[in-house]
Design an enzyme around this catalytic site. Structure first.
Site, mmCIF file in Angstrom:
data_model
loop_
_atom_site.group_PDB
_atom_site.id
_atom_site.type_symbol
_atom_site.label_atom_id
_atom_site.label_comp_id
_atom_site.label_asym_id
_atom_site.label_seq_id
_atom_site.Cartn_x
_atom_site.Cartn_y
_atom_site.Cartn_z
ATOM 1 N N GLU A 226 9.209 72.152 -20.709
ATOM 2 C CA GLU A 226 9.422 71.708 -22.115
ATOM 3 C C GLU A 226 8.836 72.548 -23.251
ATOM 4 O O GLU A 226 7.841 71.919 -22.932
ATOM 5 C CB GLU A 226 9.423 69.962 -22.102
ATOM 6 N N LYS A 294 17.523 65.949 -27.381
ATOM 7 C CA LYS A 294 16.250 65.025 -26.799
ATOM 8 C C LYS A 294 16.612 63.760 -27.254
ATOM 9 O O LYS A 294 17.114 62.652 -29.203
ATOM 10 C CB LYS A 294 15.378 64.903 -26.992
ATOM 11 N N CYS A 327 12.873 65.348 -20.549
ATOM 12 C CA CYS A 327 11.025 64.142 -20.397
ATOM 13 C C CYS A 327 11.744 62.384 -20.642
ATOM 14 O O CYS A 327 11.834 62.071 -19.796
ATOM 15 C CB CYS A 327 9.991 64.717 -21.230
#
Length: 438
Positions: A226, A294, A327
């Protein structure tokens, strides 16, 4: 889409072309409903189907719990594969996702559900729906294995829980087919954290030996960690943020082309006044395939002013349909479910860390392969590895700066417990409608 009540009045006058199904004693197709109280209306429109073929019609009135299907039993040869293909016109259906589906059971001459040689009981298979054509027809197809002891294929064409709706089924076939061709894909997770880097391109240069190793092991898709170009650097996330496409994605494209594989990582993306944590997918042709912003941000991200994404894109590639999440997304079931609902077969997830049980859960509940690339090797923290449809971690990095690879077959059916059958095709029909709290 709700249809006006006058349409139901019109239906009753079409006696020339419509025949009540109960009167068709010689027809193979028979109406079915689990209870008389929720039985819908069944009709056969002799020329109302696809391209003038017969149409098998189910009509629901204003009640919201009606449930019924056209049912047909066809002889089959056990131990062979069969393709179910059927068209449905959904233009007058209020709840098409949950309400309309096509399934096939395999039974013996005594109408008993039979078992496979493995001992697992045969369960219904669900055909997958394509996008509707301009005339409103949706094609449902699927190729399924019949147990050796099966003698009949029982096809059901369903309409349920769709008030004020009318579906027309047509052009139905259940034909012997070749087994699905193997779709083997080699998935690589790379555990590498750049160190003391002075630029994004230097961070990528540090990763290149691991990409070369993945290529040597014939990886088709490799996933890096990430915000790869931000870790190991003293710069702020604002300073490393860049447009997409931009210098980092251009270099990733060069590396993907050099090593003949798809690559995924996440970087900070600058778009006008916003900054996103964005996963990128680049292809072996060196081009940017797509990106995912995200959606579920960690607390430290939104407190710094990172903006959330708002969609779950899935990219159709020669390998298969690939989605991405990042994540903290794994903590929220909606992200993986959104990707799976959009067709993802593989989800690539760059991740700082998290509970590995969540990766297992996302795979099981969505029937997807998951590739996680983290910076950890701890047993109780998210590992770099490849997870399969059963939630099993097929391979994992047990040391830092390593590459792990697992080969999977996207065409291999997975029976999720003997009493569930293939769960993935059911996701479209079983997940709740618009009743979840906001």
């Amino acid at each position: 889409m709700r249809i006006p009540s006058c349409a139901f009045v019109l239906v009753s006058f079409l006696t020339v072309s419509l025949v009540q199904a109960e009167e068709c004693s010689t027809a193979l197709w028979k109406p079915y409903s689990p209870r008389d109280e929720i039985r819908p209306e069944f009709q056969i429109d002799k020329q109302g189907g696809l391209d003038g073929q017969p149409g098998y019609v189910i009509v629901h009135d204003q009640r919201d719990a009606l449930d019924g299907a056209w049912k047909c039993e066809l002889p089959i040869e056990g131990g062979q594969y069969y393709q179910l293909s059927v068209a449905a016109n959904l233009s007058e259906v209020s709840e098409p996702r949950r309400g309309v589906y096509a399934e096939v059971w395999f039974t013996n001459e005594k109408d008993q559900v039979v078992k496979y040689e493995s001992g697992d009981q045969s369960r219904p298979y669900y055909a997958a729906a394509a996008e509707p054509d301009e005339a409103g027809w949706t094609r449902f197809t699927g190729t399924f294995p019949a147990p050796k002891s099966a003698t009949k294929g029982v096809v059901k064409l369903q309409l349920r829980w769709s008030p004020e709706s009318r579906v027309v089924w047509s052009d139905v076939s259940l034909q012997k087919a070749d087994p699905p061709k193997a779709r083997k894909v080699r998935l690589a997770a790379i555990n590498y954290r750049p160190r003391n880097s002075k630029s994004s391109l230097e961070s990528l240069a540090q990763c290149e030996p691991h990409l070369a190793e993945a290529s040597d092991q014939k990886a088709d898709l490799a996933v890096l960690g990430e915000v790869l170009t931000a870790v190991g650097r003293p710069d702020s996330f604002e300073e490393v943020a860049e447009p997409i496409p931009g210098p980092t994605t251009n270099r990733l494209g060069e590396l993907a082309a050099k090593y003949d594989m798809y690559l995924v990582t996440s970087i900070y993306e600058k778009s006008e006044y916003k900054i996103f944590n964005t996963a990128v997918l680049v292809g072996p042709d060196g081009k940017l395939v797509g990106k995912y912003r995200k959606v579920c941000l960690a607390r430290d991200e939104y407190r710094k002013g990172v903006a959330p994404g708002d969609s779950f894109p899935v990219f159709d590639t020669p390998l298969g349909k690939i989605g991405m999440m990042i994540c903290f997304d794994v903590h929220m079931p909606e992200v993986a479910r959104g990707l799976a609902a959009n067709g993802a077969e593989i989800i690539a997830m760059p991740i700082m860390g998290g509970d590995p049980n969540l990766a297992k859960a996302r795979c099981i509940e969505n029937q997807v392969y998951l590739v996680t690339a983290s910076y950890s090797i701890n047993d109780d923290w998210m590992q770099s590895g490849v997870w399969d449809l059963s939630g099993t971690l097929r391979t994992r990095a047990t040391a830092e700066d390593t590459v792990v690879i697992a080969e999977v077959d996207l065409a291999q059916p997975y029976l999720w417990r003997a009493n569930m059958g293939q769960f993935r095709p059911r996701l479209r029909h079983e997940r709740p409608g618009n009743i979840l709290p906001p």
